[in-house]
Design a protein around this motif. Structure first.
Motif, PDB file in Angstrom:
ATOM      1  N   GLU A   5      -3.701   3.581   0.171  1.00  0.00           N
ATOM      2  CA  GLU A   5      -2.053   3.692   0.461  1.00  0.00           C
ATOM      3  C   GLU A   5      -2.104   4.612   1.645  1.00  0.00           C
ATOM      4  N   ARG A  25      -7.151  -1.296  -0.669  1.00  0.00           N
ATOM      5  CA  ARG A  25      -7.045  -0.143  -1.824  1.00  0.00           C
ATOM      6  C   ARG A  25      -6.256   1.168  -1.379  1.00  0.00           C
ATOM      7  N   THR A  66       0.901  -1.197   0.076  1.00  0.00           N
ATOM      8  CA  THR A  66      -0.054  -0.209   0.045  1.00  0.00           C
ATOM      9  C   THR A  66       0.784   1.288  -0.113  1.00  0.00           C
TER      10      THR A  66
END
Length: 431
Positions: free
Chosen positions: A206, A204, A46
């Motif tokens: 980051e 998903r 991530t």
């Protein structure tokens, strides 16, 4: 055995917003090798130095411990945050699970199979043609891109999903599915469950560079907490120095009850509360001397005294807070909010304190606690529906000070001196 120099370090900590997901932060010249091993174990990248483990079987702490052991054998150094270590050491409850014996290893194996099915669907290895609801749970028919069991019937959701039938022919699998579930059959995969949505959302995201320091701090920073005897000393000071509070006799010596002169506030203290989950204080407000209870709060042992002091002093002499929301002091202190369908949680930047709002709860509508997550909280204040915005705002202000004290605390006036004496006034309440 693969070789890796011992100059790479991996820090594991609970994700600040999505428990029990775990973040691994890597550093050192051979961190790429460590990340490669973690990827093989189900971790997903991530950020340049962060990876996340998020599973639908909620077994992240267990698999984190296994990953740390493996990295140590390969020569890496690892560090596990205290809250995560507590999760690893805690024996979870088995609950209901469709396994013949219900043994822990068997349950874990079945949950791991469900995780693999979830991953296969998410990664496109298993295509779902149809789904239905059989009256109890979700069922589906799908086809694997390759493998022996190409066409399968699935039963269950999340960690309970399992393969119940296999077919050599796709048409036969679909025909049998139509025969079994008839008019309940719907095209394509079923909508994602809330847990699946949360897992995919966190994978998903980051981890921003500014938040990586928060994650690392969470492995080292302990929440503020009261020391032994501090609650006893505060109670004695309250009864000795505040004539508006009067002590009442009880049948036993283990409990002290303090009643306010207005007869609308009552505080009960349990002298035998010791464990972090024991309720040391119970505080309530009533609608008049013989009226109904408007709201109540429970405070566990270890809660910092300034928070209890703020709560009782504010009840005695409330400060006007206008129309401000309880989270405004937290926003100003740069706490981070995270929203879920049923609750909103604000966390201090150093992850030592959190303030949670459960919009539809009755008893625990607002929860202020110390630590990374509520299950392993060092202390907690739980307030019911009906508590006023002014009370919550003052608690939030004190919590912000405790989580991030100013650089010159010696120059600040004591909390009590900042609360002026005032005539109690009508307060708005949160329903």
């Amino acid at each position: 055995m693969p070789y890796a120099p011992a100059d790479a370090h991996v820090t594991f900590a609970l994700h600040p917003d999505h428990h029990p997901a775990v973040i691994a932060t890597t550093s050192g010249p051979t961190s790429d090798a460590a990340r490669s091993h973690l990827h093989d174990l189900g971790w997903r990248s991530t950020g340049p130095t962060t990876m996340i483990l998020a599973r639908i079987d909620r077994e992240e702490p267990y698999y984190t411990a296994r990953a740390a052991e493996l990295l140590l054998r390969y020569g890496f150094t690892t560090e596990i945050g205290p809250a995560l270590q507590e999760k690893i050491d805690t024996e979870w409850t088995l609950g209901d699970h469709p396994t013949p014996s219900g043994a822990r290893d068997e349950v874990r194996e079945a949950s791991s199979d469900a995780q693999r099915i979830h991953d296969d669907i998410a990664e496109g290895h298993l295509t779902i043609h149809l789904h239905a609801h059989d009256g109890h749970t979700t069922v589906a028919v799908g086809t694997y891109a390759a493998g022996v069991r190409r066409h399968v019937h699935l039963h269950g959701e999340n960690h309970l999903r399992q393969i119940v039938s296999t077919y050599d022919d796709e048409a036969a699998a679909i025909a049998e599915f139509h025969r079994l579930y008839s008019v309940a059959v719907r095209p394509g995969p079923a909508p994602l469950t809330e847990l699946e949505q949360a897992v995919r959302r966190v994978l998903r995201e980051e981890v921003e560079p500014g938040r990586q320091s928060d994650v690392l701090a969470a492995t080292r920073t302990a929440p503020p907490a009261a020391g032994p005897g501090e609650h006893e000393q505060f109670l004695k000071s309250l009864l000795d120095d505040s004539p508006q509070w009067e002590q009442y006799r009880t049948w036993g010596d283990h409990t002290t009850i303090a009643s306010h002169e207005s007869l609308t506030f009552r505080a009960e203290f349990d002298h035998e509360a010791r464990h972090r989950t024991d309720a040391a204080w119970t505080i309530a407000e009533y609608d008049g001397p013989v009226g109904e209870r408007l709201w109540h709060a429970t405070i566990t042992a270890g809660t910092p005294v300034p928070l209890i002091q703020t709560l009782l002093q504010h009840l005695d002499a409330p400060l006007p807070v206008g129309l401000s929301e309880p989270h405004e002091p937290l926003r100003e202190a740069e706490w981070t909010p995270s929203g879920y369908p049923a609750r909103t949680t604000w966390r201090a930047r150093n992850q030592t304190i959190a303030f949670e709002h459960v919009a539809h709860a009755t008893d625990d509508r607002w929860i202020l606690y110390g630590g990374e997550d509520l299950d392993g909280a060092a202390w907690a204040i739980r307030l019911s529906a009906g508590v006023g915005h002014d009370v919550l705002t003052q608690l939030a202000s004190t919590a912000a000070v405790l989580a991030a004290p100013p650089p010159t605390p010696a120059r600040r006036a004591p909390l009590g001196s900042r609360l002026p004496t005032a005539v109690p006034q009508q307060r708005s309440r949160v329903r």
